[in-house]
Design an enzyme around this catalytic site. Structure first.
Site, PDB file in Angstrom:
ATOM      1  N   SER A  71       0.793  -1.229   0.000  1.00  0.00           N
ATOM      2  CA  SER A  71       0.000   0.000   0.000  1.00  0.00           C
ATOM      3  C   SER A  71       0.826   1.280   0.000  1.00  0.00           C
ATOM      4  CB  SER A  71      -0.928  -0.006   1.205  1.00  0.00           C
ATOM      5  OG  SER A  71      -0.167  -0.002   2.394  1.00  0.00           O
ATOM      6  N   LYS A 111     -12.261  -1.915   2.785  1.00  0.00           N
ATOM      7  CA  LYS A 111     -11.665  -0.996   1.801  1.00  0.00           C
ATOM      8  C   LYS A 111     -12.576  -0.946   0.570  1.00  0.00           C
ATOM      9  CE  LYS A 111      -7.148  -1.061   3.879  1.00  0.00           C
ATOM     10  NZ  LYS A 111      -6.134  -2.001   4.317  1.00  0.00           N
ATOM     11  N   HIS A 132      -5.652  -4.524  -0.498  1.00  0.00           N
ATOM     12  CA  HIS A 132      -5.620  -3.424  -1.473  1.00  0.00           C
ATOM     13  C   HIS A 132      -5.838  -3.930  -2.892  1.00  0.00           C
ATOM     14  CE1 HIS A 132      -4.549  -0.048   1.148  1.00  0.00           C
ATOM     15  NE2 HIS A 132      -3.916  -0.950   1.866  1.00  0.00           N
TER      16      HIS A 132
END
Ligand SMILES: *Cc1c(COP(=O)(O)O)cnc(C)c1O
Length: 401
Positions: free
Chosen positions: A186, A245, A214
């Site tokens: 990330s 996320k 991610h």
């Protein structure tokens, strides 16, 4: 309350963080999460630092799905899963995640932090080896610490070093070996080379595990993740990830893989056995999110268009970025005070982003990190690029056009 030295010691450490510029203040929002947010002082800001890749966090459809699940299943379970905390919605979500990821079974956790914290200890012991990328997420590092397996570390994304560690673990006669990596890192937006990692795993008879926090929802042609991006669907042993996320943004995590692994985790994984069930409204909303991205790649496509546009334009203006294709775009400023000043000036110009400097990133690698979202409009991105240009000139980072 009789040990005053304890409290004054803490205060000293906090003061040191502040003088070293390492204290992390919290930005208070008065609005829902989105491409634009309202700060507590009433200012509207374009948000370039959320993990809201598909724009679903403040999205009304997501909210309605959560509301429907709230109506049907109530607010919470007041129980762990194995006592009386499993509802149909949890089983449906586990099945749906397995189908989405291309695995046999999935187990839900309250967070990806818990998924990683609880995955190693039940599966590996002192006879085994865990071979971990140096830049893996804190929760992977903590999870490995909780397990008695021998630890091997390889330099970030360095396949030659990974092979060296595999050889070392083989020579040491370790029973099982598992290679563990973030699918996407990330800080840099670096994508793990899963095709090469899988090839090495096959060569050395090792297992593989990826953390898709991610990546789930938008990496790969249909958003299944880094394993789709790298063409290795069905060839990764264990996949962990977050629902907090891209996949809705509330909270929740999962571990996915072969049924023997998931069944073992249900019996033995401590954050699962001794922590409350994921709230049903999150499970319901996550199901709706997976339905939505299974039907159309529109959000994922828009995210990648926004990313390509921003990456191209920010370089055209004259900034240096870490090359890549991921919606995490590190805009390199190299110098820590410059990065701090830059982020502060961008805030004044109405753009929310985060500056990173040593020790979060290596010395001399200070940066601001931009994160694109499907929710960003072209107009918002142009405003952000305009602010980058202005702040960049003011601070002498780029030359006047
Ligand atoms: C954010 C993140 C986590 C933690 O996810 P939560 O669900 O918020 O606990 C774990 N691993 C990686 C790689 C992450 O980026």
């Amino acid at each position: 309350m009789s040990d005053q030295a304890f409290y004054s010691g803490l205060q000293q450490k906090l003061d040191t963080l502040k003088t070293e510029g390492l204290f992390k203040p919290e930005r208070v929002l008065a609005s829902r999460q989105g491409a634009e947010v309202v700060a507590d002082d009433g200012r509207t800001l374009i948000n370039m630092c959320a993990n809201n890749y598909l724009g679903l966090s403040g999205d009304v459809e997501t909210q309605k799905a959560a509301e429907a699940a709230l109506q049907k299943y109530g607010y919470g379970l007041s129980s762990v899963r194995f006592i009386c905390g499993t509802q149909t919605v949890h089983k449906e979500l586990e099945k749906k995640l397995s189908d989405f990821l291309g695995t046999e079974d999935t187990i839900l956790y309250a967070a990806a932090f818990d998924a990683n914290g609880g995955v190693f200890e039940p599966l590996f012991d002192e006879n085994d080896a865990i071979i971990s990328d140096a830049l893996n997420h804190a929760s992977i590092i903590d999870g490995i610490r909780l397990c008695k397996a021998a630890r091997y570390r390889y330099a970030n994304n360095d396949m030659a070093d990974l092979e060296k560690q595999l050889q070392a673990a083989t020579e040491a006669g370790r029973r099982h070996k598992i290679i563990v990596t973030d699918g996407v890192f990330s800080m840099d937006g670096t994508i793990a080379q899963l095709d090469r990692i899988v090839a090495l795993a096959e060569k050395y008879g090792a297992l593989t595990m990826i953390d898709e926090s991610h990546a789930s929802g938008f990496m790969g042609k249909t958003g299944r993740g880094t394993h789709e991006h790298c063409g290795v669907i069905g060839r990764i042993d264990i996949i962990t990830g977050t629902l907090g996320k891209a996949l809705g943004g509330a909270m929740g995590g999962f571990t996915s893989g072969r049924k023997e692994v998931i069944e073992t985790l249900r019996q033995k994984s401590r954050p699962y056995l001794f922590s409350n069930t994921l709230a049903p409204m999150i499970a319901g909303a996550s199901l709706a999110v997976l339905d939505r991205i299974g039907k159309s790649t529109e959000l994922r496509d828009r995210l990648h268009e926004n990313t390509a546009y921003f990456r191209r334009e920010i370089e055209r203006i004259g900034f240096t970025i870490k090359p890549g294709t991921h919606p995490v775009v590190p805009v390199m400023l190299f110098d820590a005070p410059v990065a701090q000043k830059f982020a502060a000036r961008m805030f004044e110009l109405g753009v929310l982003l985060s500056g990173f400097f040593y020790p979060v990133v290596p010395m001399g690698q200070a940066r601001v990190r931009v994160q694109l979202s499907a929710a960003h409009t072209r107009e918002q991105l142009d405003k952000v690029l305009g602010a980058f240009e202005q702040a960049g000139r003011e601070l002498g980072i780029i030359k006047a056009a």
